[in-house]
Design a protein around this motif. Structure first.
Motif, PDB file in Angstrom:
ATOM      1  N   LYS A 272       0.684  -1.023   0.082  1.00  0.00           N
ATOM      2  CA  LYS A 272       0.059  -0.054  -0.131  1.00  0.00           C
ATOM      3  C   LYS A 272       0.995   1.439   0.034  1.00  0.00           C
ATOM      4  CE  LYS A 272      -3.838  -2.368   0.339  1.00  0.00           C
ATOM      5  NZ  LYS A 272      -3.302  -3.633   0.258  1.00  0.00           N
ATOM      6  N   VAL A 273       0.311   2.450  -0.431  1.00  0.00           N
ATOM      7  CA  VAL A 273       1.253   3.534  -0.494  1.00  0.00           C
ATOM      8  C   VAL A 273       0.447   4.652   0.153  1.00  0.00           C
ATOM      9  CG1 VAL A 273       2.117   5.302  -2.097  1.00  0.00           C
ATOM     10  CG2 VAL A 273       1.705   2.788  -2.844  1.00  0.00           C
ATOM     11  N   GLY A 274       1.601   5.365   1.202  1.00  0.00           N
ATOM     12  CA  GLY A 274       1.078   6.399   1.866  1.00  0.00           C
ATOM     13  C   GLY A 274       1.628   7.551   1.215  1.00  0.00           C
ATOM     14  N   HIS A 275       1.526   8.781   1.807  1.00  0.00           N
ATOM     15  CA  HIS A 275       2.068  10.021   1.446  1.00  0.00           C
ATOM     16  C   HIS A 275       2.318  10.876   2.414  1.00  0.00           C
ATOM     17  CE1 HIS A 275       0.227   8.656  -2.529  1.00  0.00           C
ATOM     18  NE2 HIS A 275       1.133   8.976  -2.965  1.00  0.00           N
ATOM     19  N   ILE A 276       3.462  11.405   2.351  1.00  0.00           N
ATOM     20  CA  ILE A 276       3.927  12.602   3.490  1.00  0.00           C
ATOM     21  C   ILE A 276       4.605  13.809   2.662  1.00  0.00           C
ATOM     22  CG2 ILE A 276       5.228  13.314   5.312  1.00  0.00           C
ATOM     23  CD1 ILE A 276       5.162  10.549   6.562  1.00  0.00           C
ATOM     24  N   GLY A 277       3.635  14.847   2.639  1.00  0.00           N
ATOM     25  CA  GLY A 277       4.247  16.068   1.985  1.00  0.00           C
ATOM     26  C   GLY A 277       4.958  16.958   2.852  1.00  0.00           C
ATOM     27  N   LEU A 278       6.294  17.222   2.349  1.00  0.00           N
ATOM     28  CA  LEU A 278       7.285  18.233   3.173  1.00  0.00           C
ATOM     29  C   LEU A 278       7.900  19.072   2.285  1.00  0.00           C
ATOM     30  CD1 LEU A 278       8.985  15.589   5.744  1.00  0.00           C
ATOM     31  CD2 LEU A 278       7.319  17.645   6.258  1.00  0.00           C
ATOM     32  N   TYR A 279       8.240  20.080   2.531  1.00  0.00           N
ATOM     33  CA  TYR A 279       9.160  20.830   1.516  1.00  0.00           C
ATOM     34  C   TYR A 279       9.957  21.512   2.810  1.00  0.00           C
ATOM     35  CZ  TYR A 279       6.577  25.255   2.553  1.00  0.00           C
ATOM     36  OH  TYR A 279       6.223  26.474   3.152  1.00  0.00           O
ATOM     37  N   ARG A 280      11.085  21.652   2.063  1.00  0.00           N
ATOM     38  CA  ARG A 280      12.374  22.384   2.931  1.00  0.00           C
ATOM     39  C   ARG A 280      12.308  23.842   2.490  1.00  0.00           C
ATOM     40  NH1 ARG A 280      18.679  20.487   2.146  1.00  0.00           N
ATOM     41  NH2 ARG A 280      18.471  22.032   0.683  1.00  0.00           N
ATOM     42  N   ASP A 281      12.071  24.794   3.766  1.00  0.00           N
ATOM     43  CA  ASP A 281      12.213  26.125   3.583  1.00  0.00           C
ATOM     44  C   ASP A 281      13.570  26.652   3.141  1.00  0.00           C
ATOM     45  OD1 ASP A 281      10.699  28.890   4.793  1.00  0.00           O
ATOM     46  OD2 ASP A 281      12.782  29.005   4.438  1.00  0.00           O
ATOM     47  N   GLU A 282      13.563  27.444   2.077  1.00  0.00           N
ATOM     48  CA  GLU A 282      14.846  27.677   1.380  1.00  0.00           C
ATOM     49  C   GLU A 282      15.739  28.433   2.253  1.00  0.00           C
ATOM     50  OE1 GLU A 282      14.096  28.990  -2.674  1.00  0.00           O
ATOM     51  OE2 GLU A 282      13.448  26.907  -3.267  1.00  0.00           O
ATOM     52  N   VAL A 283      14.956  29.303   3.143  1.00  0.00           N
ATOM     53  CA  VAL A 283      15.972  30.003   4.050  1.00  0.00           C
ATOM     54  C   VAL A 283      16.220  29.369   5.386  1.00  0.00           C
ATOM     55  CG1 VAL A 283      15.938  32.267   5.178  1.00  0.00           C
ATOM     56  CG2 VAL A 283      14.818  32.182   3.097  1.00  0.00           C
ATOM     57  N   THR A 284      15.381  28.853   5.974  1.00  0.00           N
ATOM     58  CA  THR A 284      15.751  28.336   7.371  1.00  0.00           C
ATOM     59  C   THR A 284      16.301  26.727   7.140  1.00  0.00           C
ATOM     60  OG1 THR A 284      13.435  27.252   7.796  1.00  0.00           O
ATOM     61  CG2 THR A 284      14.019  29.375   8.314  1.00  0.00           C
ATOM     62  N   MET A 285      15.933  26.185   5.905  1.00  0.00           N
ATOM     63  CA  MET A 285      16.248  24.625   5.639  1.00  0.00           C
ATOM     64  C   MET A 285      15.436  23.785   6.550  1.00  0.00           C
ATOM     65  SD  MET A 285      18.271  24.572   3.285  1.00  0.00           S
ATOM     66  CE  MET A 285      18.468  26.245   2.288  1.00  0.00           C
ATOM     67  N   LYS A 286      14.490  24.033   7.314  1.00  0.00           N
ATOM     68  CA  LYS A 286      13.716  23.239   8.139  1.00  0.00           C
ATOM     69  C   LYS A 286      12.309  22.877   7.240  1.00  0.00           C
ATOM     70  CE  LYS A 286      15.640  24.355  12.203  1.00  0.00           C
ATOM     71  NZ  LYS A 286      16.928  23.678  12.144  1.00  0.00           N
ATOM     72  N   PRO A 287      12.192  21.589   7.524  1.00  0.00           N
ATOM     73  CA  PRO A 287      11.119  21.039   6.804  1.00  0.00           C
ATOM     74  C   PRO A 287       9.613  21.702   7.279  1.00  0.00           C
ATOM     75  CG  PRO A 287      11.669  19.410   8.437  1.00  0.00           C
ATOM     76  CD  PRO A 287      12.638  20.631   8.464  1.00  0.00           C
ATOM     77  N   HIS A 288       8.670  21.860   6.292  1.00  0.00           N
ATOM     78  CA  HIS A 288       7.385  22.295   6.488  1.00  0.00           C
ATOM     79  C   HIS A 288       6.445  21.309   6.003  1.00  0.00           C
ATOM     80  CE1 HIS A 288       8.158  26.168   7.966  1.00  0.00           C
ATOM     81  NE2 HIS A 288       9.086  26.230   7.243  1.00  0.00           N
ATOM     82  N   ALA A 289       5.581  20.896   6.766  1.00  0.00           N
ATOM     83  CA  ALA A 289       4.492  19.581   6.431  1.00  0.00           C
ATOM     84  C   ALA A 289       3.190  20.429   6.028  1.00  0.00           C
ATOM     85  CB  ALA A 289       4.012  18.779   7.696  1.00  0.00           C
ATOM     86  N   TYR A 290       2.895  19.547   4.828  1.00  0.00           N
ATOM     87  CA  TYR A 290       1.558  20.228   4.339  1.00  0.00           C
ATOM     88  C   TYR A 290       0.680  18.918   4.058  1.00  0.00           C
ATOM     89  CZ  TYR A 290       3.948  18.987  -0.057  1.00  0.00           C
ATOM     90  OH  TYR A 290       4.442  18.403  -1.053  1.00  0.00           O
ATOM     91  N   TYR A 291       0.887  17.763   4.326  1.00  0.00           N
ATOM     92  CA  TYR A 291       0.300  16.435   3.811  1.00  0.00           C
ATOM     93  C   TYR A 291       0.641  15.246   4.690  1.00  0.00           C
ATOM     94  CZ  TYR A 291      -3.037  13.495   1.088  1.00  0.00           C
ATOM     95  OH  TYR A 291      -4.012  12.612   0.813  1.00  0.00           O
ATOM     96  N   CYS A 292      -0.357  14.417   5.257  1.00  0.00           N
ATOM     97  CA  CYS A 292      -0.054  13.147   5.491  1.00  0.00           C
ATOM     98  C   CYS A 292      -1.221  12.113   5.596  1.00  0.00           C
ATOM     99  CB  CYS A 292       0.436  13.053   6.902  1.00  0.00           C
ATOM    100  SG  CYS A 292       1.034  11.602   7.616  1.00  0.00           S
ATOM    101  N   LYS A 293      -0.878  11.145   4.583  1.00  0.00           N
ATOM    102  CA  LYS A 293      -2.046  10.112   4.566  1.00  0.00           C
ATOM    103  C   LYS A 293      -1.294   8.970   4.627  1.00  0.00           C
ATOM    104  CE  LYS A 293      -6.260   9.183   3.505  1.00  0.00           C
ATOM    105  NZ  LYS A 293      -7.844   9.706   4.037  1.00  0.00           N
ATOM    106  N   LEU A 294      -1.724   7.968   5.408  1.00  0.00           N
ATOM    107  CA  LEU A 294      -0.992   6.819   5.614  1.00  0.00           C
ATOM    108  C   LEU A 294      -1.957   5.605   5.418  1.00  0.00           C
ATOM    109  CD1 LEU A 294       1.257   7.381   8.564  1.00  0.00           C
ATOM    110  CD2 LEU A 294       2.018   7.501   6.298  1.00  0.00           C
ATOM    111  N   PRO A 295      -1.563   4.296   5.006  1.00  0.00           N
ATOM    112  CA  PRO A 295      -2.578   3.161   4.806  1.00  0.00           C
ATOM    113  C   PRO A 295      -2.970   2.807   6.171  1.00  0.00           C
ATOM    114  CG  PRO A 295      -0.188   2.832   3.370  1.00  0.00           C
ATOM    115  CD  PRO A 295      -0.260   4.005   4.417  1.00  0.00           C
TER     116      PRO A 295
END
Ligand code: PRP
Ligand code: URA
Length: 208
Positions: free
Chosen positions: A95-118
């Motif tokens: 099964k496939v889950g998804h976690i949405g994260l992007y790295r802030d280009e200034v702080t380099m910290k991850p920002h979460a925008y999505y999480c859906k797991l089986p």
């Protein structure tokens, strides 16, 4: 915790082609899938087996089959998506889950925008995929999400790791087995991996 860095010549060869700025988006995508298949094969070495009896054309024999442990592959969006097909090629029932994260280009910290797991995530063997382990922030955050939702048996798979990210990940989640196709030299001042392969998401999806 186990860290596996692959030294197989086929993997080294394919990673070298992926690094090249001359490699097209199509080729890059295919290589990500192929390398993922090799790594997935090795990472599932501990899958449980059960005894079965099989009738061959000549006789019957006691032999082994997979015990049916359920697998989930969880890509970190977006670049981790490029590795999903490689896992599904070997384990089509995953099964496939998804976690949405992007790295802030200034702080380099991850920002979460999505999480859906089986469902039944607590009972599954979970393979988290992301081609790049740079500072380790995204991998640590993704695994935190999964653990908060009950996930226990977690493996992390990437194409290229920086030593900095590997240290952060293994210290934060010592129970997670890590598989990387190559361990690179380190990070530049923008937290990109050197020599690396550039922005994995852009190279897989043809953006930029
Ligand atoms: C990249 C990469 C990882 C993250 C690694 O994603 O795919 O998720 O950076 O960096 P870290 O180890 O320092 O957290 P990015 O944030 O560029 O998002 P994208 O996949 O949407 O391009
Ligand atoms: N993300 C990438 O895609 N590449 C890097 O080198 C670092 C983070």
């Amino acid at each position: 915790m186990k860290v596996t860095v692959f030294d197989h010549p086929l993997i080294q060869h394919k990673i070298s082609i992926m690094r090249s700025v001359e490699t097209s988006c199509k080729e890059f995508r295919e290589l990500v899938k192929e390398v993922t298949m090799f790594m997935c094969y090795e990472s599932l070495r501990d899958m449980p087996l059960k005894d079965v009896e099989v009738t061959t054309p000549l006789t019957t024999c006691k032999t082994k089959m997979l015990a049916g442990q359920e697998i989930a592959v969880v890509p970190i969006l977006r670049a981790g998506l490029g590795m999903v097909e490689g896992v599904l090629e070997l384990v089509p029932t995953a099964k496939v889950g998804h976690i949405g994260l992007y790295r802030d280009e200034v702080t380099m910290k991850p920002h979460a925008y999505y999480c859906k797991l089986p469902k039944n995530i607590d009972e599954r063997c979970i393979i988290v995929t992301d081609p790049m382990l740079a500072t380790g922030g995204s991998a640590v955050a993704a695994i935190n999400f999964i653990k908060e939702r009950g996930g226990k048996n977690i493996k992390f798979m990437c194409m290229i790791a920086a030593p900095e990210g590997l240290k952060v990940l293994t210290e934060a989640h010592p129970d997670v087995d890590v598989y990387c196709a190559h361990l690179d030299e380190g990070l530049n001042e923008h937290c990109y991996i050197l020599p690396g392969l550039g922005d994995a998401g852009d190279r897989i999806f043809g953006t930029k």
